[in-house]
Design a protein around this motif. Structure first.
Motif, PDB file in Angstrom:
ATOM      1  N   TYR A 107     -20.066  -2.913 -47.097  1.00 58.90           N
ATOM      2  CA  TYR A 107     -19.457  -3.039 -48.361  1.00 58.90           C
ATOM      3  C   TYR A 107     -18.019  -3.545 -48.070  1.00 58.90           C
ATOM      4  O   TYR A 107     -17.263  -3.225 -47.284  1.00 58.90           O
ATOM      5  N   THR A 109     -14.275  -4.441 -49.989  1.00 60.97           N
ATOM      6  CA  THR A 109     -13.607  -4.275 -51.461  1.00 60.97           C
ATOM      7  C   THR A 109     -12.471  -5.088 -51.239  1.00 60.97           C
ATOM      8  O   THR A 109     -11.734  -4.847 -50.247  1.00 60.97           O
ATOM      9  N   ARG A 131     -12.263  -6.822 -56.823  1.00 64.31           N
ATOM     10  CA  ARG A 131     -13.826  -6.916 -56.661  1.00 64.31           C
ATOM     11  C   ARG A 131     -14.308  -5.713 -56.087  1.00 64.31           C
ATOM     12  O   ARG A 131     -14.448  -5.775 -54.807  1.00 64.31           O
ATOM     13  N   SER A 133     -17.133  -3.009 -54.838  1.00 58.07           N
ATOM     14  CA  SER A 133     -18.465  -3.259 -54.418  1.00 58.07           C
ATOM     15  C   SER A 133     -19.274  -1.845 -54.382  1.00 58.07           C
ATOM     16  O   SER A 133     -20.535  -2.078 -53.866  1.00 58.07           O
ATOM     17  N   ALA A 175     -20.553  -4.410 -60.709  1.00 60.31           N
ATOM     18  CA  ALA A 175     -21.373  -4.535 -59.733  1.00 60.31           C
ATOM     19  C   ALA A 175     -22.383  -3.246 -59.904  1.00 60.31           C
ATOM     20  O   ALA A 175     -23.507  -3.350 -59.413  1.00 60.31           O
ATOM     21  N   PRO A 323     -20.589 -11.151 -59.241  1.00 58.98           N
ATOM     22  CA  PRO A 323     -20.546 -11.763 -57.966  1.00 58.98           C
ATOM     23  C   PRO A 323     -20.427 -13.231 -57.928  1.00 58.98           C
ATOM     24  O   PRO A 323     -20.688 -14.065 -59.073  1.00 58.98           O
TER      25      PRO A 323
END
Length: 326
Positions: A107, A109, A131, A133, A175, A323
């Motif tokens: 993961y 971030t 962004r 995740s 996401a 993404p």
């Protein structure tokens, strides 16, 4: 978008995934138990070493590992023993995660910038994008506090030379969806499951903790604090100190204002802790990040924006949420 490469590393999650890979990888993927492991240990020897080390040596184990292709028993420890039934959903969840995400999944971030950074004055001319995740580790189960990873992100941004952002802070949560989890015994071990929702960016595992402390005598308003910290728009609380109180309390979710409301009574000097689902965890986490940036002294001129859908335009160029690669 330019990657600012500011990602707090969820070390414990990575280590857990690494350990699960060692245990389940040969069973789920290769089907081979004789491949040498780290240090030349066989699968059987490595499993024995894991469950024999403290504190796992105090556990009553019932384990059966089978190669589904060759129908060969790879490991057996009290497989025929009688145990009090427990949840096996963790096994299915782990197998599903390994199958869909792969053992090397991490993961991440991090911040991205849409615009240029004037390092002479520390101004990012454009938008700042986080962004998300779906990292589940933004909590005190993995860090010293749920706020630690937010402070780490703010510290990294400061170290990169950012002192203010002329545009907006955009939290990209496309996401994941935000499906509501119903209140049921099937998920009763999840924090605050009544009406809980998910999302790609959440703090404290989606739980809100409210602590009520009674005043010195009857009639005095009780002191209320909660965490994760939220702006006032998320929560309101009104508790009164009462001598004969039995700890009466009521909580409501007001959909028109998207606010949790608590009210009740508490005895003088008593302390009561209430734990409920956040109901709006993505918005709470996004505001928590904004507050962390402000605490660090980083100004966001364009305010906060949450992007739920992939393909939303970001900035004035061709950047979109979601993404980089499907």
């Amino acid at each position: 978008m330019e990657d600012l490469a500011l990602r707090p590393t969820a070390l414990l999650t990575h280590r857990l995934f690494s350990r699960l890979t060692l245990i389940l990888g040969p069973v789920l993927f290769s089907g081979c138990a004789t491949l040498p492991r780290g240090g030349g240990l066989s699968l059987q020897e490595e499993l024995e070493a894991i469950i024999s080390a403290p504190p796992l040596d105090q556990v009553h184990w019932g384990i059966l590992v089978v190669d589904p292709d060759r129908r060969e028993v790879l490991f057996d420890r009290n497989a025929n023993g009688k145990f009090v039934p427990a949840s096996n959903m963790k096994i299915l969840s782990t197998a599903t995660a390994l199958s869909l995400l792969g053992p090397d999944h991490r993961y991440e971030t991090g911040f991205w910038s849409v615009g240029s950074l004037d390092r002479s004055v520390g101004v990012l001319q454009g938008d700042l994008v986080l962004r998300a995740s779906g990292d589940p580790t933004f909590s005190d189960r993995f860090y010293s506090s749920w706020a630690t990873p937010l402070d780490s992100l703010a510290e990294g941004l400061w170290a990169a030379g950012v002192r203010s952002v002329s545009g907006s802070l955009i939290v990209d949560v496309s996401a994941w969806d935000s499906t509501t989890v119903p209140g049921t015994w099937m998920v009763a071990n999840l924090p605050g499951t009544s009406g809980a929702t998910g999302g790609a960016f959440a703090l404290a595992e989606g739980e809100l903790t409210v602590e009520v402390s009674g005043g010195t005598h009857a009639g005095v308003p009780a002191r209320v604090r909660w965490w994760p910290e939220t702006p006032d728009q998320f929560l309101s609380a009104s508790f009164v100190t009462a001598e004969e109180s039995r700890g009466e309390r009521r909580s409501d979710y007001l959909p028109e204002s998207r606010r949790l409301r608590f009210e009740g009574t508490i005895r003088p000097g008593a302390v009561d802790t209430i734990r409920v689902s956040q109901r709006d965890p993505v918005r709470l986490a996004a505001h928590g990040l904004l507050m962390a940036l402000e605490r660090k002294g980083i100004r966001i001129d364009g305010g906060l924006r949450i992007s739920w859908d992939r393909g939303d335009p970001v900035g004035s160029g061709n950047c979109v949420t979601g993404p980089e690669e499907e």
